[in-house]
Every structure is written in structure tokens, then in C-alpha cells.
Design a protein around this motif. Structure first.
Motif, PDB file in Angstrom:
ATOM      1  N   PHE A 189       4.564  -3.345  -8.606  1.00 18.55           N
ATOM      2  CA  PHE A 189       4.979  -2.903  -7.278  1.00 18.55           C
ATOM      3  C   PHE A 189       5.595  -1.507  -7.293  1.00 18.55           C
ATOM      4  O   PHE A 189       6.136  -1.070  -6.280  1.00 18.55           O
ATOM      5  CB  PHE A 189       5.974  -3.902  -6.691  1.00 18.55           C
ATOM      6  CG  PHE A 189       5.324  -5.161  -6.181  1.00 18.55           C
ATOM      7  CD1 PHE A 189       4.985  -5.287  -4.847  1.00 18.55           C
ATOM      8  CD2 PHE A 189       5.043  -6.210  -7.034  1.00 18.55           C
ATOM      9  CE1 PHE A 189       4.387  -6.440  -4.370  1.00 18.55           C
ATOM     10  CE2 PHE A 189       4.451  -7.367  -6.572  1.00 18.55           C
ATOM     11  CZ  PHE A 189       4.109  -7.485  -5.236  1.00 18.55           C
ATOM     12  N   MET A 190       5.576  -0.848  -8.438  1.00 19.22           N
ATOM     13  CA  MET A 190       5.989   0.554  -8.530  1.00 19.22           C
ATOM     14  C   MET A 190       7.392   0.802  -7.969  1.00 19.22           C
ATOM     15  O   MET A 190       7.622   1.726  -7.203  1.00 19.22           O
ATOM     16  CB  MET A 190       4.961   1.457  -7.834  1.00 19.22           C
ATOM     17  CG  MET A 190       3.592   1.427  -8.503  1.00 19.22           C
ATOM     18  SD  MET A 190       2.420   2.576  -7.772  1.00 19.22           S
ATOM     19  CE  MET A 190       2.175   1.853  -6.175  1.00 19.22           C
ATOM     20  N   GLY A 191       8.341  -0.088  -8.335  1.00 19.67           N
ATOM     21  CA  GLY A 191       9.733   0.119  -7.962  1.00 19.67           C
ATOM     22  C   GLY A 191      10.064  -0.152  -6.518  1.00 19.67           C
ATOM     23  O   GLY A 191      11.056   0.365  -5.992  1.00 19.67           O
ATOM     24  N   VAL A 202      -6.431  -1.387   8.618  1.00 19.98           N
ATOM     25  CA  VAL A 202      -7.223  -2.490   8.084  1.00 19.98           C
ATOM     26  C   VAL A 202      -8.438  -1.915   7.369  1.00 19.98           C
ATOM     27  O   VAL A 202      -8.814  -0.756   7.559  1.00 19.98           O
ATOM     28  CB  VAL A 202      -7.655  -3.454   9.204  1.00 19.98           C
ATOM     29  CG1 VAL A 202      -6.468  -4.206   9.757  1.00 19.98           C
ATOM     30  CG2 VAL A 202      -8.394  -2.711  10.304  1.00 19.98           C
ATOM     31  N   ILE A 203      -9.031  -2.745   6.532  1.00 25.91           N
ATOM     32  CA  ILE A 203     -10.172  -2.317   5.721  1.00 25.91           C
ATOM     33  C   ILE A 203     -11.384  -3.147   6.107  1.00 25.91           C
ATOM     34  O   ILE A 203     -11.291  -4.371   6.250  1.00 25.91           O
ATOM     35  CB  ILE A 203      -9.861  -2.477   4.223  1.00 25.91           C
ATOM     36  CG1 ILE A 203      -8.705  -1.561   3.833  1.00 25.91           C
ATOM     37  CG2 ILE A 203     -11.082  -2.168   3.376  1.00 25.91           C
ATOM     38  CD1 ILE A 203      -8.255  -1.723   2.404  1.00 25.91           C
ATOM     39  N   LEU A 204     -12.483  -2.490   6.289  1.00 21.49           N
ATOM     40  CA  LEU A 204     -13.735  -3.175   6.586  1.00 21.49           C
ATOM     41  C   LEU A 204     -14.305  -3.720   5.285  1.00 21.49           C
ATOM     42  O   LEU A 204     -14.791  -2.988   4.433  1.00 21.49           O
ATOM     43  CB  LEU A 204     -14.732  -2.212   7.239  1.00 21.49           C
ATOM     44  CG  LEU A 204     -16.095  -2.807   7.612  1.00 21.49           C
ATOM     45  CD1 LEU A 204     -15.937  -3.919   8.633  1.00 21.49           C
ATOM     46  CD2 LEU A 204     -17.019  -1.719   8.128  1.00 21.49           C
ATOM     47  N   LEU A 205     -14.250  -5.049   5.127  1.00 18.53           N
ATOM     48  CA  LEU A 205     -14.743  -5.674   3.904  1.00 18.53           C
ATOM     49  C   LEU A 205     -16.265  -5.748   3.883  1.00 18.53           C
ATOM     50  O   LEU A 205     -16.905  -5.439   2.872  1.00 18.53           O
ATOM     51  CB  LEU A 205     -14.156  -7.088   3.763  1.00 18.53           C
ATOM     52  CG  LEU A 205     -12.671  -7.204   3.421  1.00 18.53           C
ATOM     53  CD1 LEU A 205     -12.252  -8.664   3.457  1.00 18.53           C
ATOM     54  CD2 LEU A 205     -12.405  -6.623   2.040  1.00 18.53           C
ATOM     55  N   ASP A 206     -16.845  -6.175   4.996  1.00 21.05           N
ATOM     56  CA  ASP A 206     -18.295  -6.385   5.027  1.00 21.05           C
ATOM     57  C   ASP A 206     -18.741  -6.412   6.483  1.00 21.05           C
ATOM     58  O   ASP A 206     -17.928  -6.428   7.406  1.00 21.05           O
ATOM     59  CB  ASP A 206     -18.659  -7.693   4.315  1.00 21.05           C
ATOM     60  CG  ASP A 206     -20.047  -7.639   3.702  1.00 21.05           C
ATOM     61  OD1 ASP A 206     -20.866  -6.813   4.173  1.00 21.05           O
ATOM     62  OD2 ASP A 206     -20.318  -8.408   2.761  1.00 21.05           O
ATOM     63  N   LYS A 209       0.842  -1.184   0.000  1.00 20.52           N
ATOM     64  CA  LYS A 209       0.000   0.000   0.000  1.00 20.52           C
ATOM     65  C   LYS A 209       0.879   1.235   0.000  1.00 20.52           C
ATOM     66  O   LYS A 209       1.747   1.399   0.871  1.00 20.52           O
ATOM     67  CB  LYS A 209      -0.918   0.008   1.231  1.00 20.52           C
ATOM     68  CG  LYS A 209      -1.893   1.171   1.270  1.00 20.52           C
ATOM     69  CD  LYS A 209      -2.772   1.081   2.504  1.00 20.52           C
ATOM     70  CE  LYS A 209      -3.760   2.240   2.564  1.00 20.52           C
ATOM     71  NZ  LYS A 209      -4.587   2.188   3.771  1.00 20.52           N
ATOM     72  N   LEU A 210       0.694   2.063  -0.993  1.00 25.06           N
ATOM     73  CA  LEU A 210       1.370   3.359  -1.077  1.00 25.06           C
ATOM     74  C   LEU A 210       2.886   3.212  -0.982  1.00 25.06           C
ATOM     75  O   LEU A 210       3.563   3.918  -0.237  1.00 25.06           O
ATOM     76  CB  LEU A 210       0.860   4.292   0.024  1.00 25.06           C
ATOM     77  CG  LEU A 210      -0.650   4.617  -0.012  1.00 25.06           C
ATOM     78  CD1 LEU A 210      -1.016   5.493   1.169  1.00 25.06           C
ATOM     79  CD2 LEU A 210      -1.026   5.270  -1.327  1.00 25.06           C
ATOM     80  N   GLY A 211       3.437   2.267  -1.764  1.00 27.50           N
ATOM     81  CA  GLY A 211       4.881   2.101  -1.826  1.00 27.50           C
ATOM     82  C   GLY A 211       5.498   1.387  -0.646  1.00 27.50           C
ATOM     83  O   GLY A 211       6.712   1.302  -0.544  1.00 27.50           O
ATOM     84  N   ARG A 212       4.703   0.842   0.276  1.00 25.04           N
ATOM     85  CA  ARG A 212       5.219   0.112   1.431  1.00 25.04           C
ATOM     86  C   ARG A 212       4.770  -1.330   1.341  1.00 25.04           C
ATOM     87  O   ARG A 212       3.730  -1.650   0.769  1.00 25.04           O
ATOM     88  CB  ARG A 212       4.734   0.744   2.738  1.00 25.04           C
ATOM     89  CG  ARG A 212       5.232   2.164   2.974  1.00 25.04           C
ATOM     90  CD  ARG A 212       4.834   2.638   4.372  1.00 25.04           C
ATOM     91  NE  ARG A 212       3.399   2.626   4.560  1.00 25.04           N
ATOM     92  CZ  ARG A 212       2.593   3.651   4.257  1.00 25.04           C
ATOM     93  NH1 ARG A 212       3.106   4.753   3.749  1.00 25.04           N
ATOM     94  NH2 ARG A 212       1.296   3.574   4.470  1.00 25.04           N
ATOM     95  N   LYS A 243      -4.270 -10.204  -3.188  1.00 25.10           N
ATOM     96  CA  LYS A 243      -3.587  -9.155  -2.433  1.00 25.10           C
ATOM     97  C   LYS A 243      -2.168  -8.885  -2.925  1.00 25.10           C
ATOM     98  O   LYS A 243      -1.470  -8.078  -2.336  1.00 25.10           O
ATOM     99  CB  LYS A 243      -3.553  -9.523  -0.954  1.00 25.10           C
ATOM    100  CG  LYS A 243      -4.938  -9.569  -0.322  1.00 25.10           C
ATOM    101  CD  LYS A 243      -4.884  -9.781   1.167  1.00 25.10           C
ATOM    102  CE  LYS A 243      -6.287  -9.752   1.775  1.00 25.10           C
ATOM    103  NZ  LYS A 243      -6.260  -9.940   3.241  1.00 25.10           N
ATOM    104  N   VAL A 244      -1.737  -9.579  -3.959  1.00 23.00           N
ATOM    105  CA  VAL A 244      -0.408  -9.341  -4.522  1.00 23.00           C
ATOM    106  C   VAL A 244      -0.588  -8.616  -5.848  1.00 23.00           C
ATOM    107  O   VAL A 244      -1.097  -9.192  -6.811  1.00 23.00           O
ATOM    108  CB  VAL A 244       0.356 -10.659  -4.734  1.00 23.00           C
ATOM    109  CG1 VAL A 244       1.720 -10.389  -5.364  1.00 23.00           C
ATOM    110  CG2 VAL A 244       0.526 -11.392  -3.407  1.00 23.00           C
TER     111      VAL A 244
END
Length: 699
Positions: free
Chosen positions: A272-274, A243-247, A233-236, A267-268
Motif C-alpha cells: 500500500f506504499m505507506g 472507473v475502468i472499462l474491463l470488457d 490508486k495512486l496513494g488514495r 483488488k487489494v
């Protein structure tokens, strides 16, 4: 038009199958709800059971093992509780109900793990799904609870950190749901590199996460939250920051999901933006390492080039847009270096380990995952190839010593016969000339016929002519055989005897290069002769640095070494010698064939993506292209410094091939000179003796 109707018919069939599946799932769900009405559970526990049951039926593959893991507790939960749960602790009662309802349909083989209980027998069938329960224990924190469960699971042969995990958290110190889920995801990642996880928590407070989904107007307390996280996420990478609330599972009627979202998305990412990716290497050639100034931090960094184990990593990282970083590699293949690199990989200092890593049980342990083999190598025992026999030695070995002695005897006897025929009592002056009266002339004539040179005068008597014809026939036959072997040896030289078995190597004077790493690998192959050879061979030297030993084998020809074919061939070519089969020869029976792999830490989510791209790399034939290119570059670097004159396909006669003729000429000249000196001495003695007689008679 028919095609359109066909597509329409296929869509109708697919829609029908989906509707039937949903109907069957709904029917089973209604049966579970009706069955749960007779069990004393709270509303939260009842909907937790329904939510877990729904997640399992939607997302866990049927027929694959489903693992239940419980925290440490003093109460007993065993398989007898599946059908008749006892009134125990609330959490255990809920677990018993979930186990019983999931077990009734026999949809999955269920295994139960508990840190202080009697676990199921470890099998080699890879687990697919895991359900972990966490709650307040009598003593211990959430960290200790999860760590104990993971320790109990991760060292089994069936452990699969890339499976689907559902963590059911109940009554955890009344912590906010989002923070609790983030903490659980962080523990799972740090301890077992688990990414594909969903955390089910009750929503006890009206705490709304940043990424909450749109829901209905049901009160916040009447819901169960399902959280997950994304490692990139965001280069990391690998930092659980949010965490994200899926449902959400809504407590309405029999319960339902508010969004019906897919709980286990990929999730992969493909790009990967370098992102930096550390590639450690072991047992690589020192000559393949170059040092350059890094453009990122301005410090000196080692880079590895033109090496298949690194080229394939570079290729995969380029396709995934990962920036490869190469720390200083371990050049020598020692056990200490392997232990150091394995430890660095397990501690997260490096992301992947490449180099000479065979696919063996000692390498692929419970701590590491292996990619598909990208190269198959044969481990051979190499010995110096037999040398071509020099020209003079080749001529002498055309016939055996007894044959050469017979030739000499024939020459002497023939000379004696010619002289006797020219000086015997039956001769007449008119029949034989002076050519056959002198012993030296007779020997000269015999040698001339033997070397196919014409004579100044043939014999005149019938007896001598018959014998002369027999001698000419004998010399013609011998000359024909000699010339046939002579030309054959010039075109294809004769070689020394080759060492072909371990027994011959054991009793030879050749030193054996002992390599500790290869000795460890040889323990995993069935080759008892090689084991006995290692125990009985006395002449041994350490060959941890393979290149130096190969160079010694090529130059000094006094060393045998176990190694894989490709590397020996490349080193020989770089030295300017010919490859395997010309300079370094191996036995017909190899030590073994091993697959070479890349090594990841257990659970690394990049493994599947690496395997997919590596399989495409192999199917395209790129390793063969890389290997051919490396062979060509090695030959160019060598420049033919050790190339043999007889090593090519075509053969050209040169001055060196006239060496035998010059040797014969020198021997003949020396012999003639000796004969001449003897004749002069004899003549002088004869004249002195004649003068002495004259003086005596005069007196």
C-alpha cells in the motif's frame, strides 16, 4: 525423461478438460440463444440477457446462493414468472427472462429481493453472488434506488459485501456510460463498502473512456460496457474517481466479449506504499500508552506499545506497508466507550478497532466484520490467595488445643509423682537424693526431659525408674512428631483456608469488584451460579478501572474481581509480586473462554488480507513470544518488591525462623523470674515470721 513425459501428459489432460468445459458452455449458450428467439425482446434486451447469462456462468460459483435485487415498482414479480413470463413492463420482462433461463439449469439457488415485495426467508448461508437491476422508476433517483436495495439486503445474516456484484443499469436518463458506472460504484462503496462490482451499461453515445480497450470496428451503439473500479490508486484509498472499462459485449451474431477479460480481478494490493491507516483501541492499559511528537504534523499523538492487540496490528500493517496512526485510545472498558468506538468505526473515523473485543454476537453485528481470533482468554473470578501462617502461629497449630492442654496436665502430674516418690513415707535417705525432694527440682527435671535436655542425676529406686522410663518414651514420641511437623512447616509453610466457590465468596467479608463490561459478556455464557451470585452479593464496589482493583487485591487483600488471566498476571508482576497462583488465585470453574478479535466495518476489503497475515503470525508462535517478553518486562519493572521469602523453589533458614525459640526462651525467662520473685517474697515472709516467733518465746 519419465518426468518430462508425465508433465506433458498432465498438460494434455488439463487442456482436454478446459476444451470440454468450453464446449459445454458453448452448447448451453447456443441453447439459450435458440430459446430466446421465441420471446419478444428488443435487440438490446436480448443481448443484455445473453451477457448476464454468460457472466453468471463464467464467474458465479455453482451451488452458492445467487441473489436478484429489483428496484421498487408497483408491478408484481414472483417465482411463478420464472417459467411463464407475462407481458409486463419492458425491464421486468427482461428480468423475468433472465430469471427463467438461470433457473432452468438449477445451477444456483436463486433468491429474489425487492424493497416493497415479499422477500425470501433470511438464512445463515452466506451469499456469494448478487445481480442488482436499476432503471428509471416512477419516482426517485438512482441514489434512492440503490440505497433502498442495499438497505433491504445489508441487514440480513446472509449479507456478504465481499461477494461478486453485477449491476445491470438500463435506461438511466441517457447518462454517459462511464459517468453512470462511476456514480453506481461510488454509491455501493459509501453505503456498503462494496468493491468487487461490475457495472453493465448500454453504450448509448460514442463516449470513449480514458482506459478503453481495443475493439473491433463494430458501431459504438451496438455494445454493452462492463466497468469496474479499484479502491487503491495512486496513494488514495476508497475514492471513486474513475472507473475502468474491463470488457465490451459486442452485438455480433449471438454476441461475444471483445477481450474475454477476467471481470473480477484481485483488488487489494500487497503493497500500500505507506498509506495512512487509523487504528483505534479500547480497554488498553494506561501504562502501555506513551505520548510522543508526531513527525508528520508536529502535534502530540498517543502511541500504544508492547500490547499484543496492538503488536499484531503493527505486524500486519508492516507487512502490507501501511502507516499506522493511533488516535487517543479509550482506556476504561465502559459501555459508553465501546459505543463511542463502535460509532467511530462505523462512521469511517477509524479503519480498525483493537483492544479487548470478544467474539460475541453483540459485537459482530450486521455493521461489523470480525477477524479470526488471535488470542483465547479465560475470564476468571480472582480472589486473594491465602497467606502463609506466621511462625508462632504455625507452631501452635501443630497440635490442637486439647493436645496442648493434655501436655500441660502430663507435666504437672509427672512433677507431682516425682515429688511424692522423693518425699513419701516409703522413701529412704540412701535410696533417693535431694534432687527429687524439692518441688522445683522435680518440675525442672520433668521440663528438661520434655525438651530433650539431659538430667544431672537419674532416679535410683526401681518404681521411680519405671515411671521415668515411661515418661521419657512419651516425650520422645511427642518430640519426634513435633520436629517432623516443625521442619515441614518451615520448608513448606501452612496457608490459610482458600476461598474456592462462589458460595464461600458470597458469605465472606471480601468485597466484589463489579465490572459492567464483564457483566455484559457474562450474559452470553451459561453460568447460572454466577448470575445468582451477582444478584445476592451485597458487598460490591465499582471496578471499571481494572488495574486499580487488581492492585488493591494484591496489597489490601480485601477485594475479588472478575478478569482475564493474562492481564492480572502482568499487573501482579509489575507490582513486584508473584503471578497468578501465588498472589491472585482463581476458582476451578471459569466464567467462560472468549476469542479476542479485531473489528472492521462491514465489507472492508482488507479483512481477508488481514486474516491471511494474522494466521501466519499465529502459526509462527509470535503471540507466545510477545506474551513471554511482556511477562519478563513486567517482572523487571516490579523488581520483587512484594516477593515472599517462602515463594521460591529453594529454602534458606534465616534469623526469622529462630523466632519460636526466642519466644520460648522469653517465656521461660519470664516464668523463672516470677518464680524467683515469689521465692524471695516467701523467704522474706518466712524469716519475718521466724523472728516473730523468737520474740514471742522470749517474752
Amino acid at each position: 525423461m519419465a518426468l518430462v513425459h508425465g508433465k506433458h501428459f498432465s498438460l494434455q489432460m488439463a487442456a482436454t478438460d478446459l476444451a470440454v468445459s468450453m464446449l459445454l458452455l458453448l452448447t448451453a449458450f447456443i441453447q439459450v440463444v435458440l430459446a430466446l428467439r421465441d420471446i419478444t425482446l428488443t435487440t438490446d434486451q436480448l443481448h443484455t440477457v445473453l451477457c448476464v447469462w454468460t457472466v453468471a456462468h463464467r464467474h458465479f460459483a455453482p451451488g452458492r446462493p445467487l441473489v436478484f435485487s429489483l428496484p421498487r415498482t408497483t408491478l408484481d414479480v414472483n417465482r411463478s414468472a420464472l417459467s411463464d413470463p407475462q407481458p409486463q413492463r419492458d425491464e421486468l420482462l427482461m428480468v423475468n427472462v433472465i430469471l427463467g433461463k438461470l433457473h432452468e439449469g438449477t445451477r444456483w439457488p436463486i433468491e429474489l429481493f425487492r424493497p416493497n415485495g415479499v422477500d425470501t426467508a433470511d438464512t445463515s448461508v452466506l451469499h456469494h453472488s448478487y445481480i442488482l437491476f436499476v432503471w428509471n422508476e416512477e419516482a426517485g433517483s438512482l441514489n434512492e434506488t440503490l440505497e433502498n436495495q442495499l438497505e433491504n439486503l445489508k441487514y440480513g445474516t446472509s449479507w456478504n459485501p465481499r461477494g461478486r456484484f453485477l449491476v445491470v443499469a438500463t435506461d438511466i436518463n441517457n447518462a454517459p456510460a462511464q459517468l453512470l458506472a462511476a456514480h453506481i460504484c461510488s454509491i455501493l462503496w459509501l453505503w456498503a463498502r462494496i468493491v468487487n462490482v461490475v457495472v453493465l451499461t448500454p453504450k448509448l453515445f460514442p463516449y470513449r473512456p480514458l482506459h478503453a480497450v481495443n475493439t473491433t470496428k463494430t458501431p459504438a451503439a451496438d455494445r454493452l460496457n462492463l466497468y469496474t473500479w479499484f479502491p487503491f490508486k495512486l496513494g488514495r484509498w476508497g475514492e471513486v474517481q474513475d472507473v475502468i472499462l474491463l470488457d465490451e459485449w459486442v452485438f455480433e451474431s449471438n454476441g461475444r466479449f471483445s477481450e474475454n477479460a477476467h471481470l473480477y480481478p484481485p483488488k487489494v494490493p500487497k503493497n500500500f506504499m505507506g498509506l495512512p491507516f487509523k487504528v483505534a483501541a479500547i480497554a488498553v492499559d494506561r501504562n502501555e500508552i506513551i505520548t510522543e511528537n508526531s513527525t508528520q504534523n508536529g502535534v502530540s499523538t498517543d502511541y500504544i506499545s508492547t500490547y499484543l492487540a496492538v503488536e499484531i496490528v503493527k505486524f500486519v500493517c508492516q507487512k502490507m506497508n501501511l502507516t499506522t496512526i493511533f488516535p487517543p485510545p479509550s482506556v476504561e472498558a465502559t459501555l459508553e466507550n465501546y459505543a463511542k468506538e463502535f460509532g467511530a468505526l462505523e462512521d469511517g473515523i477509524s479503519d480498525v478497532l483493537t483492544g479487548c473485543i470478544p467474539l460475541l454476537q453483540i459485537v459482530v453485528t450486521s455493521s461489523f466484520d470480525a477477524t479470526i481470533p488471535y488470542e483465547l482468554v479465560r475470564m476468571e473470578i480472582f480472589v486473594p490467595c491465602p497467606k502463609p501462617i506466621p511462625g508462632t502461629e504455625k507452631i501452635l497449630t501443630i497440635f490442637s488445643l486439647s493436645v496442648w492442654l493434655t501436655f500441660g496436665l502430663v507435666l504437672l502430674l509427672t512433677t507431682a509423682v516425682f515429688w511424692c516418690a522423693g518425699n513419701g513415707p516409703y522413701r529412704s535417705v540412701c535410696n533417693e537424693t535431694h534432687t527429687y525432694r524439692s518441688l522445683s527440682n522435680c518440675f525442672q527435671n520433668v521440663w528438661s526431659v520434655f525438651v530433650a535436655v539431659s538430667l544431672p542425676q537419674q532416679p535410683t529406686t526401681s518404681n521411680l525408674r519405671i515411671f521415668f522410663f515411661l515418661y521419657v518414651s512419651f516425650c520422645f514420641a511427642i518430640s519426634t512428631v513435633f520436629q517432623a511437623f516443625f521442619v515441614s512447616y518451615l520448608v513448606e509453610p501452612k496457608y490459610e483456608k482458600k476461598i474456592e466457590t462462589l458460595d464461600e465468596l458470597l458469605h465472606s467479608d471480601i468485597v466484589y469488584g463489579d465490572n459492567p463490561g464483564i457483566n455484559v459478556v457474562s450474559r452470553f455464557v451459561e453460568y447460572p451460579e454466577y448470575t445468582r451470585f451477582l444478584e445476592n452479593k451485597k458487598l460490591k464496589e465499582d471496578c471499571t478501572i481494572g488495574r486499580k482493583c487488581i492492585e488493591r487485591m494484591v496489597t489490601k487483600r480485601d477485594l475479588a474481581i472478575p478478569f482475564y488471566v493474562g492481564y492480572v498476571d502482568r499487573v501482579a508482576r509489575e507490582m513486584g509480586a508473584e503471578g497468578v497462583g501465588k498472589t491472585a488465585c482463581c476458582f476451578d470453574e471459569s466464567i467462560g473462554t472468549f476469542g479476542i478479535i479485531l473489528l472492521f466495518k462491514k465489507g472492508n476489503p482488507l479483512l481477508e488480507r488481514f486474516n491471511t497475515i494474522m494466521r501466519r503470525y499465529l502459526e509462527a508462535g509470535l503471540p507466545e513470544k510477545c506474551w513471554r517478553g511482556e511477562q519478563h518486562r513486567a517482572s523487571l519493572r516490579g523488581g520483587g518488591r512484594f516477593e515472599e521469602a517462602t515463594g521460591g523453589v529453594f529454602f534458606a533458614f534465616s534469623l526469622s525462623h529462630l523466632k519460636p525459640a526466642f519466644v520460648v526462651l522469653l517465656v521461660g525467662t519470664a516464668f523463672s523470674s516470677v518464680v524467683f520473685i515469689v521465692e524471695v517474697i516467701v523467704n522474706c515472709l518466712y524469716k519475718r515470721r521466724g523472728k516473730y516467733r523468737i520474740c514471742t518465746l522470749a517474752e
